[in-house]
Structure formats: C-alpha cells, structure tokens
Design a protein around this motif. Structure first.
Motif, PDB file in Angstrom:
ATOM      1  N   MET A  20       1.016  -1.350  -0.270  1.00 24.66           N
ATOM      2  CA  MET A  20       0.240  -0.126   0.106  1.00 24.66           C
ATOM      3  C   MET A  20       1.080   1.420   0.239  1.00 24.66           C
ATOM      4  O   MET A  20       0.862   1.626  -1.063  1.00 24.66           O
ATOM      5  CB  MET A  20      -0.428   0.064   1.731  1.00 24.66           C
ATOM      6  N   ARG A  21       2.044   0.651   0.735  1.00 24.50           N
ATOM      7  CA  ARG A  21       3.460   1.995   0.753  1.00 24.50           C
ATOM      8  C   ARG A  21       3.927   2.716  -0.324  1.00 24.50           C
ATOM      9  O   ARG A  21       3.656   3.971  -1.027  1.00 24.50           O
ATOM     10  CB  ARG A  21       4.239   1.936   2.029  1.00 24.50           C
TER      11      ARG A  21
ATOM     12  N   SER B  35       0.433   4.204  -3.435  1.00 27.61           N
ATOM     13  CA  SER B  35      -0.269   4.569  -3.001  1.00 27.61           C
ATOM     14  C   SER B  35      -1.018   5.069  -4.221  1.00 27.61           C
ATOM     15  O   SER B  35      -3.124   5.407  -3.896  1.00 27.61           O
ATOM     16  CB  SER B  35       0.456   5.844  -2.266  1.00 27.61           C
TER      17      SER B  35
ATOM     18  N   VAL C 236      -4.426   2.681  -4.262  1.00 20.61           N
ATOM     19  CA  VAL C 236      -5.101   2.804  -3.734  1.00 20.61           C
ATOM     20  C   VAL C 236      -5.979   3.464  -3.161  1.00 20.61           C
ATOM     21  O   VAL C 236      -7.213   3.582  -3.398  1.00 20.61           O
ATOM     22  CB  VAL C 236      -4.055   2.922  -1.941  1.00 20.61           C
TER      23      VAL C 236
ATOM     24  N   GLU D  87      -6.023  -3.056   5.171  1.00 23.25           N
ATOM     25  CA  GLU D  87      -4.722  -3.264   4.401  1.00 23.25           C
ATOM     26  C   GLU D  87      -4.319  -4.384   5.419  1.00 23.25           C
ATOM     27  O   GLU D  87      -4.646  -4.645   6.432  1.00 23.25           O
ATOM     28  CB  GLU D  87      -4.251  -2.378   5.535  1.00 23.25           C
TER      29      GLU D  87
END
Ligand SMILES: *Cc1c(COP(=O)(O)O)cnc(C)c1O
Length: 400
Positions: free
Chosen positions: A146-147, A150, A153, A165
């Motif tokens: 997810m980081r 982004s 997402v 998450e």
C-alpha cells in the motif's frame, strides 16, 4: 489439442499431478459452488453474449495485433507483432478475467466481491468490474504494498472499493491472498473471491485460463489475416501465468514455438528473483501444487523483481504440465534486460510497455535477430507502462 496435450484439468482440477484443491474443509463448499456455476455459465448463451458485448464496448476488444516495423528493423530478423493488451480498459489484460468473474458473481446472486492485490493492478481491475456490475467490493493489500503503490490505492477507493490493509507476515501479496481466503471462508454466502491469475485451488486455474484465452483466439484470426499463415513463435511474460496461457492456449495444437519469460531479477545465483522454474521446486502453496521458491524446510522464500506483477513465489499448475511436455519453453529476463527492453520499445515504437511485458520484449531481443526475415513472432504486450514510469526514473536516479 494435439495427441500429447490432453484436455485438462481433470474433474478434480489436476494437470497431471499439478494443481488440485489444497484448502481447509470450510472452503470446499465455496469452491464447489463456484465450479458448478462456472460450468453452467460456460454454456449459457445469455452470459456469453453479455460478456462478449462488454468485451467489445467496455474493455475495447478485439485489441489490435500490431506489426512493430521499427523494432523488427532494429533487430534485423523475424517480423515482430505485438498483441496490444496494453490498450484494454485499465491498461492491462487483467480486466479480461476480473470483469468476467464479476459478471459470474452477479449471476450467482452474490452481492460482494473481494480480491487480493500486490502492485494494485488486479485490485484496480476488480474494483472496476465491481463498479460496472454494481457489487460491493473489498480489496486486501499488504501494508508494504500500500505504501509503495499509493496511487493504485487511491484509484481503487475512487472506484468505490474498500481497501483493507494486511499487516501480517511480509505485509505483501502472499499475505493478502491468505487474508482474502480467510474472508471468503467467513462470508461465502454473499461473497465471491476474484483470484487474479491462473493459480490457487480448482476451478481458478481453468476458469481464469478460459477467460484470458480470448487473447489467443483473436491473435490467431488476426495473424492469419495479416500474414496468411500461423506465427513461428509466441512470447509472453509469466507471473502467475494468465496472460501467457491466454495467448498460447489457442495455438497449443499447432507446432509453434512458445516461450514463457519469468522474472530473473538480479540473476538466479543472487537469489533475488522470481524464476520458479529456473530456481524452484515442487510444493503446495495457497491451495495449489506447483513449482515454488522455497527453502529446504519448505518455507516460502521472498522474491524479487523490478516488475511487481511477476514478483510471486509460485506459478500456475498448467504451466508445470506444459513444461513437462516440452510444449512451452521457460526462460527468464533479468531486471537490467527488462529495463533495456522497456527503453528500446519506447524509443523504437512509441509504446511504453509495462515492466512485466518488457521481460517478453527482452526475450524477443535475444532471439529475433537470428531468425529468418520471413519468420513471425507474436509478443504479448500484457500492459502499458504508465504505472512504471516513476519507478524507472527512480532506478535511473532521475528526480522528477
Ligand atoms: C499482473 C500482470 C502480469 C503477470 O500476471 P500473469 O498472470 O502472469 O499474466 C503481467 N503483465 C501485467 C501488465 C500485469 O499487470
């Protein structure tokens, strides 16, 4: 099918000892329900014509088969054609499967879709399918992914999906798959799980293959029209194996060379790769028996590739079967080779490929020059490279 390639899988999802259905008892009813629904839909004229209409008016099929003249001239050998899956809605072949499964779920009376995603491509395709048919959608994604992703997402959230998450394990794709399977076990009455490639427990490897085989069916018609003959060679990258089997399947009965290209990462010796055939061994992982990157104790190894879509520890079971038959050859391209191919295609053809697809181009660069000028190669361009531009800049040390 030629004499050697039987019509598989068998009734239990086996491709000659590979595949199967290695899941907890609690998941069996869901898989059996899905298998039966899929069998019915395959023969349902209404389902098939609805799917065909959406393929045409929503995904943008048939995708073009494009003769890459300048790449061909640059390499100086075989004629190279690109199957343009990068022109599909959402930018890759994944929508072929996600949309078909969303439609199937709707027919089954499900109200909710779930999926796992690594780089976010399959999550975006699933969220798109859910929005299109009007179903609730939840996507599981490792916090590490997810980081790193982004933008995807945010895309999924724009499409109305809930992104959840996953903080367990390595916080990446394989943990997200485990979480999705857990959710499905609990919510099976109203929920369908959209798996993104030709992997996992039966019937996924078969069903996803069938939904992706439209790629090869079109390519076959298109090359016969353009060249008045079948191609000499097909090349595609292999993550889970869905875009490659999607292209290859319609040609399996013909005597055509087929090459699947895995992620060689920083080289096999480095251990930093995702070349399951070059560096893996047989094992059971996430519902399926297949080649797997594991240590001597059977622990699944972490993988590496410059392209997130090829960065997975196992590979679809049908590929193992076709490899045993020597029907498909498997090789790999390293990160560096893929990066070079990424730039080459961009400059010679004005097409920025996905880094995954650049692995297939890298293999083309290796073999096309030595082939005669009247030989024909079809390369599956599985996706477009817009998603990778920032990563390529970072690797090259360029600040945007
Ligand atoms: C996910 C992905 C792949 C790898 O998945 P397969 O199931 O092997 O096709 C390849 N190319 C692109 C563009 C992808 O998004």
């Amino acid at each position: 099918m030629n004499k050697k390639t039987k019509k598989l899988p068998d009734g239990k999802g086996h491709f000659n000892g590979y595949g199967g259905r290695f899941v907890p008892e609690t998941l069996m009813p869901a898989l059996i329900e899905l298998e039966q629904a899929y069998k019915k839909c395959k023969k349902d004229k209404e389902f098939l014509s609805e799917l065909e209409l959406l393929q045409k008016t929503y995904i943008g099929r048939p995708t073009p088969l494009y003769f890459a003249r300048r790449l061909t001239e640059n390499l100086g050998g075989a004629k190279i054609y690109l199957k343009r899956e990068d022109l599909c809605h959402t930018g890759a072949h994944k929508i072929n499967n996600a949309l078909a499964q969303a439609l199937l779920a709707k027919k089954m009376g499900k109200t909710r879709l779930i999926a796992e995603t690594g780089a976010g491509q399959h999550g975006v395709a699933t969220a798109t399918g859910a929005a299109l048919v009007g179903l609730e959608c939840e996507i599981y994604m490792g916090s590490e992914d997810m980081r790193r992703q982004s933008m995807n997402v945010f895309r999924m959230r724009l499409l109305g999906a809930k992104v959840t998450e996953v903080t367990t394990g390595s916080k990446t794709l394989k943990d997200a798959i485990s979480e999705s399977l857990r959710d499905w076990t609990t919510n099976v009455r109203n929920t369908h799980y959209i798996l993104g490639t030709v992997f996992g427990p039966h019937p996924y490897p078969e069903m996803v293959r069938d939904f992706q085989s439209v790629i090869g069916q079109e390519a076959r018609r298109q090359i016969l029209k353009a060249e008045k003959k079948l191609p000499d060679c097909l090349i595609a990258c292999v993550g889970g194996g869905s875009n490659s089997i999607g292209l290859f399947y319609a040609f399996l009965q013909n005597n055509i060379r087929m090459i699947g290209v895995e992620a060689g990462g920083k080289g096999i010796e480095s251990g930093l790769h995702a070349a399951r055939f070059a560096g893996g061994s047989l094992g059971v992982f996430q519902g399926c028996k297949s080649y797997l990157l594991q240590d001597d104790d059977g622990n699944v190894l972490t993988t590496h590739s410059v392209s997130a879509g090829l960065d997975y520890a196992s590979v679809g079971p049908e590929h193992c079967y076709l490899r045993d038959l020597n029907r498909i050859e498997y090789t790999y391209a390293t990160d560096d080779e893929a990066m070079k191919a990424f730039e080459l295609l961009s400059r010679t053809e004005g097409i920025i490929p996905a880094l995954e697809s650049a692995h297939a181009i890298a293999e083309t660069v290796k073999i096309a020059p030595a082939m005669p000028k009247d030989a024909v190669i079809i390369v599956n361009l599985s996706g477009r490279g817009d998603k990778d531009v920032q990563e390529v800049a970072r690797i090259k040390g360029i600040t945007l």
